[in-house]
Design a protein around this motif. Structure first.
Motif, PDB file in Angstrom:
ATOM      1  N   LEU A 229       6.821   7.733   1.859  1.00 56.67           N
ATOM      2  CA  LEU A 229       5.988   6.555   1.616  1.00 56.67           C
ATOM      3  C   LEU A 229       6.840   5.331   1.268  1.00 56.67           C
ATOM      4  O   LEU A 229       6.571   4.222   1.753  1.00 56.67           O
ATOM      5  CB  LEU A 229       5.001   6.847   0.491  1.00 56.67           C
TER       6      LEU A 229
ATOM      7  N   GLN B 267       1.759   6.219  -7.204  1.00 60.21           N
ATOM      8  CA  GLN B 267       0.697   7.065  -7.737  1.00 60.21           C
ATOM      9  C   GLN B 267       1.071   8.535  -7.645  1.00 60.21           C
ATOM     10  O   GLN B 267       0.782   9.319  -8.560  1.00 60.21           O
ATOM     11  CB  GLN B 267      -0.609   6.801  -6.991  1.00 60.21           C
ATOM     12  N   ALA B 268       1.712   8.926  -6.556  1.00 55.72           N
ATOM     13  CA  ALA B 268       2.196  10.307  -6.449  1.00 55.72           C
ATOM     14  C   ALA B 268       3.183  10.610  -7.570  1.00 55.72           C
ATOM     15  O   ALA B 268       3.154  11.682  -8.190  1.00 55.72           O
ATOM     16  CB  ALA B 268       2.848  10.527  -5.084  1.00 55.72           C
TER      17      ALA B 268
ATOM     18  N   ALA C   5       0.827  -1.206   0.000  1.00 55.81           N
ATOM     19  CA  ALA C   5       0.000   0.000   0.000  1.00 55.81           C
ATOM     20  C   ALA C   5       0.861   1.255   0.000  1.00 55.81           C
ATOM     21  O   ALA C   5       0.609   2.199  -0.759  1.00 55.81           O
ATOM     22  CB  ALA C   5      -0.929  -0.007   1.215  1.00 55.81           C
ATOM     23  N   SER C   6       1.895   1.278   0.836  1.00 51.74           N
ATOM     24  CA  SER C   6       2.766   2.454   0.904  1.00 51.74           C
ATOM     25  C   SER C   6       3.477   2.680  -0.426  1.00 51.74           C
ATOM     26  O   SER C   6       3.564   3.806  -0.919  1.00 51.74           O
ATOM     27  CB  SER C   6       3.791   2.286   2.032  1.00 51.74           C
TER      28      SER C   6
ATOM     29  N   SER D  79       2.487   1.644  -3.327  1.00 55.02           N
ATOM     30  CA  SER D  79       1.504   2.017  -4.346  1.00 55.02           C
ATOM     31  C   SER D  79       1.154   3.495  -4.266  1.00 55.02           C
ATOM     32  O   SER D  79       1.033   4.179  -5.291  1.00 55.02           O
ATOM     33  CB  SER D  79       0.239   1.165  -4.197  1.00 55.02           C
ATOM     34  N   PHE D  80       0.987   4.011  -3.039  1.00 56.27           N
ATOM     35  CA  PHE D  80       0.718   5.443  -2.886  1.00 56.27           C
ATOM     36  C   PHE D  80       1.879   6.274  -3.422  1.00 56.27           C
ATOM     37  O   PHE D  80       1.676   7.301  -4.068  1.00 56.27           O
ATOM     38  CB  PHE D  80       0.452   5.784  -1.417  1.00 56.27           C
TER      39      PHE D  80
ATOM     40  N   GLY E  69      -4.418   8.221  -4.151  1.00 54.30           N
ATOM     41  CA  GLY E  69      -3.088   8.740  -4.461  1.00 54.30           C
ATOM     42  C   GLY E  69      -3.096   9.857  -5.491  1.00 54.30           C
ATOM     43  O   GLY E  69      -2.548  10.941  -5.233  1.00 54.30           O
TER      44      GLY E  69
ATOM     45  N   ALA F  98      -5.105   2.928  -3.443  1.00 49.39           N
ATOM     46  CA  ALA F  98      -4.019   3.877  -3.666  1.00 49.39           C
ATOM     47  C   ALA F  98      -4.190   4.603  -4.991  1.00 49.39           C
ATOM     48  O   ALA F  98      -3.897   5.796  -5.108  1.00 49.39           O
ATOM     49  CB  ALA F  98      -2.677   3.148  -3.628  1.00 49.39           C
TER      50      ALA F  98
END
Length: 413
Positions: free
Chosen positions: A183, A31-32, A24-25, A27-28, A160, A156
Protein backbone atom coordinates in the motif's frame (compact mmCIF):
# COMPACT_ATOMS: atom_id res chain seq x y z
CA UNK A 1 -15.78 29.50 -10.39
CA UNK A 2 -16.34 27.19 -7.46
CA UNK A 3 -18.36 27.84 -4.33
CA UNK A 4 -18.18 26.34 -0.85
CA UNK A 5 -21.29 24.30 -1.73
CA UNK A 6 -19.74 22.73 -4.89
CA UNK A 7 -19.16 19.23 -3.52
CA UNK A 8 -16.99 18.09 -6.47
CA UNK A 9 -14.86 21.24 -6.72
CA UNK A 10 -11.51 19.72 -5.73
CA UNK A 11 -12.02 16.58 -7.81
CA UNK A 12 -12.00 18.67 -10.99
CA UNK A 13 -8.21 19.06 -10.63
CA UNK A 14 -6.22 16.03 -11.96
CA UNK A 15 -3.30 16.51 -9.58
CA UNK A 16 -5.65 16.56 -6.63
CA UNK A 17 -7.13 13.25 -7.79
CA UNK A 18 -3.60 11.79 -7.84
CA UNK A 19 -2.95 13.19 -4.38
CA UNK A 20 -6.22 11.69 -3.19
CA UNK A 21 -5.14 8.28 -4.51
CA UNK A 22 -1.79 8.57 -2.77
CA UNK A 23 -3.42 9.67 0.46
CA UNK A 24 -5.93 6.80 0.33
CA UNK A 25 -3.20 4.18 -0.11
CA UNK A 26 -1.10 5.64 2.70
CA UNK A 27 -4.18 5.86 4.94
CA UNK A 28 -5.02 2.19 4.39
CA UNK A 29 -1.43 1.29 5.20
CA UNK A 30 -1.53 3.39 8.35
CA UNK A 31 -4.77 1.77 9.48
CA UNK A 32 -3.33 -1.69 8.92
CA UNK A 33 -0.37 -0.65 11.05
CA UNK A 34 -2.63 0.65 13.84
CA UNK A 35 -4.32 -2.77 14.02
CA UNK A 36 -1.24 -4.95 13.99
CA UNK A 37 1.32 -3.06 16.09
CA UNK A 38 -0.85 -2.48 19.17
CA UNK A 39 -2.26 -6.00 19.19
CA UNK A 40 1.16 -7.55 18.55
CA UNK A 41 2.86 -5.60 21.35
CA UNK A 42 0.06 -6.36 23.81
CA UNK A 43 0.15 -10.05 22.91
CA UNK A 44 3.91 -10.12 23.51
CA UNK A 45 3.88 -8.12 26.77
CA UNK A 46 0.36 -8.18 28.32
CA UNK A 47 1.14 -4.65 29.51
CA UNK A 48 -0.86 -1.43 29.16
CA UNK A 49 2.34 0.45 29.92
CA UNK A 50 3.99 -1.18 26.91
CA UNK A 51 1.27 0.31 24.72
CA UNK A 52 2.06 3.71 26.21
CA UNK A 53 5.76 3.29 25.43
CA UNK A 54 4.74 2.43 21.87
CA UNK A 55 3.14 5.86 21.56
CA UNK A 56 6.25 7.49 22.98
CA UNK A 57 8.49 5.74 20.43
CA UNK A 58 6.36 7.17 17.65
CA UNK A 59 6.08 10.63 19.17
CA UNK A 60 9.68 11.46 20.05
CA UNK A 61 11.20 11.36 16.55
CA UNK A 62 8.20 12.78 14.72
CA UNK A 63 7.69 15.64 17.15
CA UNK A 64 11.39 16.48 17.44
CA UNK A 65 11.73 16.73 13.65
CA UNK A 66 8.36 18.24 12.73
CA UNK A 67 9.42 21.89 13.07
CA UNK A 68 12.58 21.24 11.04
CA UNK A 69 10.44 19.38 8.52
CA UNK A 70 8.15 22.41 8.27
CA UNK A 71 11.14 24.64 7.48
CA UNK A 72 12.26 22.39 4.63
CA UNK A 73 8.68 22.03 3.36
CA UNK A 74 8.71 25.80 2.78
CA UNK A 75 12.10 25.69 1.04
CA UNK A 76 12.24 22.46 -1.00
CA UNK A 77 10.10 20.51 -3.46
CA UNK A 78 7.35 19.13 -1.21
CA UNK A 79 6.59 16.29 -3.61
CA UNK A 80 10.20 15.10 -3.49
CA UNK A 81 10.13 15.14 0.31
CA UNK A 82 7.01 12.97 0.23
CA UNK A 83 8.60 10.53 -2.20
CA UNK A 84 11.64 10.07 0.04
CA UNK A 85 9.63 9.66 3.25
CA UNK A 86 7.10 7.27 1.70
CA UNK A 87 10.06 5.24 0.47
CA UNK A 88 11.31 5.00 4.07
CA UNK A 89 7.88 3.77 5.15
CA UNK A 90 8.04 1.00 2.54
CA UNK A 91 11.40 -0.12 3.92
CA UNK A 92 10.09 0.02 7.51
CA UNK A 93 7.07 -2.14 6.61
CA UNK A 94 9.32 -4.77 5.01
CA UNK A 95 11.58 -4.82 8.08
CA UNK A 96 8.52 -5.23 10.34
CA UNK A 97 7.47 -8.24 8.26
CA UNK A 98 10.92 -9.83 8.49
CA UNK A 99 11.23 -9.25 12.23
CA UNK A 100 7.77 -10.66 12.94
CA UNK A 101 8.63 -14.01 11.36
CA UNK A 102 9.97 -14.94 14.81
CA UNK A 103 6.38 -15.18 16.06
CA UNK A 104 6.14 -15.27 19.88
CA UNK A 105 9.89 -14.67 20.04
CA UNK A 106 9.67 -11.36 18.17
CA UNK A 107 11.80 -8.84 20.09
CA UNK A 108 9.63 -5.99 21.33
CA UNK A 109 12.68 -3.70 21.37
CA UNK A 110 13.10 -4.31 17.64
CA UNK A 111 9.48 -3.34 17.02
CA UNK A 112 10.01 -0.16 19.04
CA UNK A 113 13.09 0.72 16.96
CA UNK A 114 11.16 0.37 13.72
CA UNK A 115 8.37 2.52 15.12
CA UNK A 116 11.04 5.15 15.81
CA UNK A 117 12.16 4.85 12.16
CA UNK A 118 8.60 5.48 10.98
CA UNK A 119 8.44 8.45 13.34
CA UNK A 120 11.47 10.02 11.64
CA UNK A 121 9.76 9.62 8.25
CA UNK A 122 6.60 11.24 9.58
CA UNK A 123 8.54 14.13 11.09
CA UNK A 124 9.68 15.22 7.64
CA UNK A 125 6.81 13.90 5.55
CA UNK A 126 3.73 15.15 7.40
CA UNK A 127 4.57 18.90 7.21
CA UNK A 128 5.25 18.57 3.48
CA UNK A 129 2.00 16.70 3.00
CA UNK A 130 -0.16 19.28 4.78
CA UNK A 131 1.49 22.11 2.79
CA UNK A 132 1.48 20.29 -0.54
CA UNK A 133 -2.27 20.03 -1.04
CA UNK A 134 -2.74 23.80 -1.02
CA UNK A 135 -0.36 24.16 -3.99
CA UNK A 136 -2.52 22.11 -6.35
CA UNK A 137 -5.96 23.68 -5.77
CA UNK A 138 -7.01 27.36 -5.45
CA UNK A 139 -7.96 28.87 -2.10
CA UNK A 140 -11.67 28.75 -2.84
CA UNK A 141 -11.38 24.94 -2.91
CA UNK A 142 -9.27 24.44 0.23
CA UNK A 143 -12.13 23.41 2.50
CA UNK A 144 -13.67 21.13 -0.13
CA UNK A 145 -10.27 19.52 -0.76
CA UNK A 146 -9.81 19.06 2.97
CA UNK A 147 -13.24 17.45 3.24
CA UNK A 148 -12.44 15.01 0.43
CA UNK A 149 -9.08 14.11 1.93
CA UNK A 150 -10.78 13.65 5.27
CA UNK A 151 -13.51 11.53 3.66
CA UNK A 152 -10.98 9.24 1.99
CA UNK A 153 -9.11 8.99 5.27
CA UNK A 154 -12.29 7.98 7.06
CA UNK A 155 -13.15 5.39 4.40
CA UNK A 156 -9.72 3.94 5.03
CA UNK A 157 -10.40 4.24 8.73
CA UNK A 158 -13.50 2.07 8.33
CA UNK A 159 -12.38 -0.56 5.84
CA UNK A 160 -8.72 -0.60 6.90
CA UNK A 161 -9.16 -1.78 10.51
CA UNK A 162 -11.92 -4.26 9.63
CA UNK A 163 -9.86 -5.82 6.83
CA UNK A 164 -6.71 -5.45 8.88
CA UNK A 165 -8.21 -7.30 11.84
CA UNK A 166 -9.48 -10.11 9.62
CA UNK A 167 -6.15 -10.39 7.77
CA UNK A 168 -4.21 -10.28 11.04
CA UNK A 169 -6.22 -13.23 12.34
CA UNK A 170 -5.64 -15.11 9.07
CA UNK A 171 -2.12 -14.11 7.95
CA UNK A 172 -0.46 -13.06 11.18
CA UNK A 173 1.65 -9.92 11.68
CA UNK A 174 4.20 -10.64 8.93
CA UNK A 175 1.53 -11.02 6.25
CA UNK A 176 -0.20 -7.80 7.26
CA UNK A 177 3.08 -5.89 7.30
CA UNK A 178 3.74 -7.05 3.72
CA UNK A 179 0.33 -5.76 2.65
CA UNK A 180 1.21 -2.48 4.35
CA UNK A 181 4.41 -2.27 2.27
CA UNK A 182 2.42 -2.79 -0.94
CA UNK A 183 0.00 0.00 0.00
CA UNK A 184 2.83 2.43 0.75
CA UNK A 185 4.30 1.46 -2.63
CA UNK A 186 1.02 2.36 -4.35
CA UNK A 187 1.05 5.72 -2.55
CA UNK A 188 4.61 6.35 -3.76
CA UNK A 189 3.67 5.56 -7.37
CA UNK A 190 0.70 7.96 -7.32
CA UNK A 191 3.00 10.76 -6.12
CA UNK A 192 5.55 9.85 -8.77
CA UNK A 193 2.94 10.50 -11.48
CA UNK A 194 2.50 14.09 -10.32
CA UNK A 195 4.67 16.89 -11.72
CA UNK A 196 6.99 18.77 -9.32
CA UNK A 197 5.16 21.53 -7.46
CA UNK A 198 7.86 23.73 -5.90
CA UNK A 199 6.97 25.88 -2.89
CA UNK A 200 6.57 29.64 -3.24
CA UNK A 201 9.71 31.75 -3.03
CA UNK A 202 10.36 32.73 0.60
CA UNK A 203 9.96 36.41 1.40
CA UNK A 204 13.16 36.40 3.42
CA UNK A 205 16.34 34.37 3.63
CA UNK A 206 16.51 33.75 7.37
CA UNK A 207 18.33 30.70 8.73
CA UNK A 208 16.74 27.52 9.98
CA UNK A 209 16.31 28.71 13.56
CA UNK A 210 14.85 32.08 12.56
CA UNK A 211 12.56 30.37 10.07
CA UNK A 212 11.19 27.98 12.70
CA UNK A 213 10.77 30.81 15.22
CA UNK A 214 8.83 32.82 12.63
CA UNK A 215 6.39 29.95 12.21
CA UNK A 216 5.95 29.60 15.96
CA UNK A 217 5.37 33.34 16.41
CA UNK A 218 2.78 33.35 13.65
CA UNK A 219 0.77 30.59 15.35
CA UNK A 220 1.03 31.86 18.92
CA UNK A 221 -0.04 35.42 18.08
CA UNK A 222 -3.24 34.24 16.33
CA UNK A 223 -5.79 33.33 19.01
CA UNK A 224 -8.02 31.45 16.56
CA UNK A 225 -5.16 29.42 15.10
CA UNK A 226 -3.47 28.68 18.42
CA UNK A 227 -6.74 28.10 20.28
CA UNK A 228 -7.98 25.51 17.78
CA UNK A 229 -4.68 23.60 17.95
CA UNK A 230 -4.41 23.76 21.73
CA UNK A 231 -8.03 22.69 22.20
CA UNK A 232 -7.51 19.60 20.06
CA UNK A 233 -4.21 18.82 21.78
CA UNK A 234 -5.60 18.96 25.32
CA UNK A 235 -8.85 17.17 24.49
CA UNK A 236 -7.27 14.18 22.72
CA UNK A 237 -4.30 14.11 25.10
CA UNK A 238 -6.58 13.40 28.05
CA UNK A 239 -9.80 12.17 26.43
CA UNK A 240 -8.56 9.83 23.72
CA UNK A 241 -8.43 6.09 24.44
CA UNK A 242 -7.73 4.58 21.03
CA UNK A 243 -4.38 3.18 22.16
CA UNK A 244 -6.26 1.17 24.83
CA UNK A 245 -8.58 -0.59 22.38
CA UNK A 246 -6.47 -3.79 22.32
CA UNK A 247 -7.17 -4.12 26.06
CA UNK A 248 -10.90 -3.46 25.65
CA UNK A 249 -11.06 -5.92 22.72
CA UNK A 250 -9.31 -8.80 24.48
CA UNK A 251 -9.94 -8.38 28.20
CA UNK A 252 -13.21 -6.40 28.59
CA UNK A 253 -15.36 -7.08 25.52
CA UNK A 254 -13.73 -10.42 24.59
CA UNK A 255 -13.89 -9.90 20.81
CA UNK A 256 -10.30 -10.69 19.76
CA UNK A 257 -8.34 -9.23 16.81
CA UNK A 258 -11.31 -9.20 14.42
CA UNK A 259 -13.37 -7.31 16.98
CA UNK A 260 -10.47 -4.93 17.53
CA UNK A 261 -10.57 -4.06 13.85
CA UNK A 262 -14.28 -3.28 14.08
CA UNK A 263 -13.74 -1.13 17.18
CA UNK A 264 -10.97 0.81 15.42
CA UNK A 265 -13.25 1.32 12.41
CA UNK A 266 -16.24 2.61 14.40
CA UNK A 267 -14.96 6.21 14.88
CA UNK A 268 -14.27 6.45 11.16
CA UNK A 269 -17.86 5.43 10.33
CA UNK A 270 -19.12 8.43 12.25
CA UNK A 271 -16.44 10.71 10.86
CA UNK A 272 -17.15 9.61 7.29
CA UNK A 273 -20.83 10.43 7.61
CA UNK A 274 -20.14 13.94 8.87
CA UNK A 275 -17.37 14.51 6.29
CA UNK A 276 -19.70 13.57 3.43
CA UNK A 277 -22.35 15.91 4.84
CA UNK A 278 -19.85 18.74 5.11
CA UNK A 279 -18.62 18.45 1.52
CA UNK A 280 -22.02 19.99 0.71
CA UNK A 281 -22.77 21.96 3.84
CA UNK A 282 -19.61 23.16 5.58
CA UNK A 283 -20.18 24.99 8.88
CA UNK A 284 -19.95 28.54 7.48
CA UNK A 285 -21.66 30.20 10.44
CA UNK A 286 -20.85 29.90 14.16
CA UNK A 287 -17.87 27.77 13.14
CA UNK A 288 -15.95 28.34 16.37
CA UNK A 289 -18.90 27.10 18.41
CA UNK A 290 -19.11 24.01 16.22
CA UNK A 291 -15.51 23.28 17.21
CA UNK A 292 -16.18 23.63 20.94
CA UNK A 293 -19.35 21.52 20.83
CA UNK A 294 -17.56 18.80 18.89
CA UNK A 295 -14.80 18.53 21.48
CA UNK A 296 -17.32 18.35 24.33
CA UNK A 297 -19.29 15.66 22.49
CA UNK A 298 -16.07 13.70 21.97
CA UNK A 299 -15.42 13.68 25.72
CA UNK A 300 -18.95 12.47 26.50
CA UNK A 301 -18.70 9.71 23.90
CA UNK A 302 -15.47 8.40 25.40
CA UNK A 303 -17.03 8.33 28.86
CA UNK A 304 -19.88 6.15 27.56
CA UNK A 305 -17.37 3.89 25.83
CA UNK A 306 -15.34 3.54 29.01
CA UNK A 307 -18.25 2.22 31.09
CA UNK A 308 -19.78 0.04 28.36
CA UNK A 309 -19.66 -3.75 28.69
CA UNK A 310 -21.65 -4.40 25.51
CA UNK A 311 -19.95 -4.60 22.14
CA UNK A 312 -22.83 -2.87 20.33
CA UNK A 313 -22.91 0.03 22.81
CA UNK A 314 -19.13 0.43 22.57
CA UNK A 315 -19.44 0.64 18.78
CA UNK A 316 -22.14 3.32 19.00
CA UNK A 317 -20.12 5.37 21.47
CA UNK A 318 -17.02 5.16 19.28
CA UNK A 319 -19.05 6.09 16.18
CA UNK A 320 -20.33 9.22 17.93
CA UNK A 321 -16.79 10.07 19.00
CA UNK A 322 -15.90 9.90 15.30
CA UNK A 323 -18.77 12.21 14.34
CA UNK A 324 -17.56 14.84 16.79
CA UNK A 325 -13.92 14.30 15.86
CA UNK A 326 -14.78 14.68 12.16
CA UNK A 327 -16.35 18.10 12.82
CA UNK A 328 -13.30 19.07 14.88
CA UNK A 329 -10.92 17.94 12.14
CA UNK A 330 -12.67 19.81 9.34
CA UNK A 331 -12.98 23.07 11.29
CA UNK A 332 -9.37 22.89 12.48
CA UNK A 333 -8.09 22.24 8.95
CA UNK A 334 -10.20 25.10 7.63
CA UNK A 335 -8.68 27.45 10.21
CA UNK A 336 -5.11 26.44 9.31
CA UNK A 337 -5.66 26.69 5.57
CA UNK A 338 -7.59 29.95 5.46
CA UNK A 339 -5.48 31.87 7.99
CA UNK A 340 -1.98 30.90 6.80
CA UNK A 341 -0.05 32.59 3.95
CA UNK A 342 1.28 30.17 1.35
CA UNK A 343 4.96 30.81 2.08
CA UNK A 344 4.44 29.70 5.71
CA UNK A 345 2.20 26.67 5.23
CA UNK A 346 4.95 24.14 5.87
CA UNK A 347 5.99 25.75 9.16
CA UNK A 348 2.45 26.39 10.41
CA UNK A 349 1.49 22.88 9.33
CA UNK A 350 4.46 21.50 11.27
CA UNK A 351 3.34 23.33 14.42
CA UNK A 352 -0.13 21.87 13.94
CA UNK A 353 1.38 18.42 13.51
CA UNK A 354 3.37 18.84 16.72
CA UNK A 355 0.11 19.58 18.53
CA UNK A 356 -1.67 16.65 16.87
CA UNK A 357 1.27 14.30 17.41
CA UNK A 358 1.51 15.31 21.04
CA UNK A 359 -2.18 14.64 21.56
CA UNK A 360 -2.10 11.27 19.79
CA UNK A 361 1.26 9.72 20.67
CA UNK A 362 1.91 11.38 24.04
CA UNK A 363 -1.79 10.85 24.72
CA UNK A 364 -1.18 7.13 24.16
CA UNK A 365 1.57 7.27 26.77
CA UNK A 366 -0.71 9.15 29.16
CA UNK A 367 -3.47 6.57 28.61
CA UNK A 368 -1.07 3.70 29.20
CA UNK A 369 0.34 5.17 32.40
CA UNK A 370 -3.11 6.16 33.74
CA UNK A 371 -4.50 2.71 32.97
CA UNK A 372 -1.53 1.07 34.66
CA UNK A 373 -2.26 2.88 37.93
CA UNK A 374 -6.03 3.49 37.78
CA UNK A 375 -7.32 0.69 35.59
CA UNK A 376 -8.42 1.06 31.99
CA UNK A 377 -12.07 1.92 32.72
CA UNK A 378 -11.42 4.59 35.34
CA UNK A 379 -8.67 6.13 33.22
CA UNK A 380 -11.00 6.38 30.20
CA UNK A 381 -13.88 7.94 32.13
CA UNK A 382 -11.60 10.40 33.91
CA UNK A 383 -10.13 11.43 30.56
CA UNK A 384 -13.61 12.27 29.27
CA UNK A 385 -14.32 14.39 32.34
CA UNK A 386 -11.07 16.30 31.88
CA UNK A 387 -12.02 16.94 28.23
CA UNK A 388 -15.29 18.58 29.31
CA UNK A 389 -13.34 20.81 31.70
CA UNK A 390 -11.01 21.79 28.86
CA UNK A 391 -13.98 22.87 26.73
CA UNK A 392 -15.16 25.11 29.55
CA UNK A 393 -11.70 26.67 29.85
CA UNK A 394 -11.45 27.23 26.08
CA UNK A 395 -14.87 28.93 25.98
CA UNK A 396 -13.68 31.38 28.64
CA UNK A 397 -10.11 31.87 27.41
CA UNK A 398 -10.27 32.02 23.58
CA UNK A 399 -13.13 34.41 22.81
CA UNK A 400 -11.89 35.10 19.26
CA UNK A 401 -12.19 31.39 18.54
CA UNK A 402 -15.80 31.24 19.74
CA UNK A 403 -16.66 34.18 17.44
CA UNK A 404 -14.80 32.87 14.36
CA UNK A 405 -16.87 32.13 11.24
CA UNK A 406 -15.68 30.40 8.09
CA UNK A 407 -18.06 32.53 6.05
CA UNK A 408 -16.01 35.65 6.85
CA UNK A 409 -12.83 34.02 5.49
CA UNK A 410 -14.56 33.32 2.18
CA UNK A 411 -15.81 36.87 1.96
CA UNK A 412 -12.27 38.21 2.45
CA UNK A 413 -10.64 35.89 -0.14
Amino acid sequence: MTTPQDSLAALRYPNFRRLLTSSASASFAGQAFSVVIGYQVYQLTNSALALGVLGLCSALPSLSLALLGGHFADRLDRRRILLVTRGLLIVAALLFAALSLAGPSTPVAGLYLLVVMMGFARGFGDPASSAFETRIVPQSVYVNASAWLGTVGQVAGIAGPILGGALLARLGPSGLYLIMAVLYGASWLALQRMPPVPPPAPRSHEGVRASIEAGLRFVFKDQVLFGSMALDLLAVLFGGAISLLPIFARDILGVGPAGLGVLLAAPSVGALLVMLWMTRRPPLRHTGWWLLVSVGGFGLSMMVFGVSRFFWLSLIALAWSGIFDGINMLVRRAIVRTRTPDEMRGRVGSVSLVFIGTSNEIGALESGVASHFLGVVRATVLGGLVTLGIVGFATWRWRDLTRWELRAEYEQS
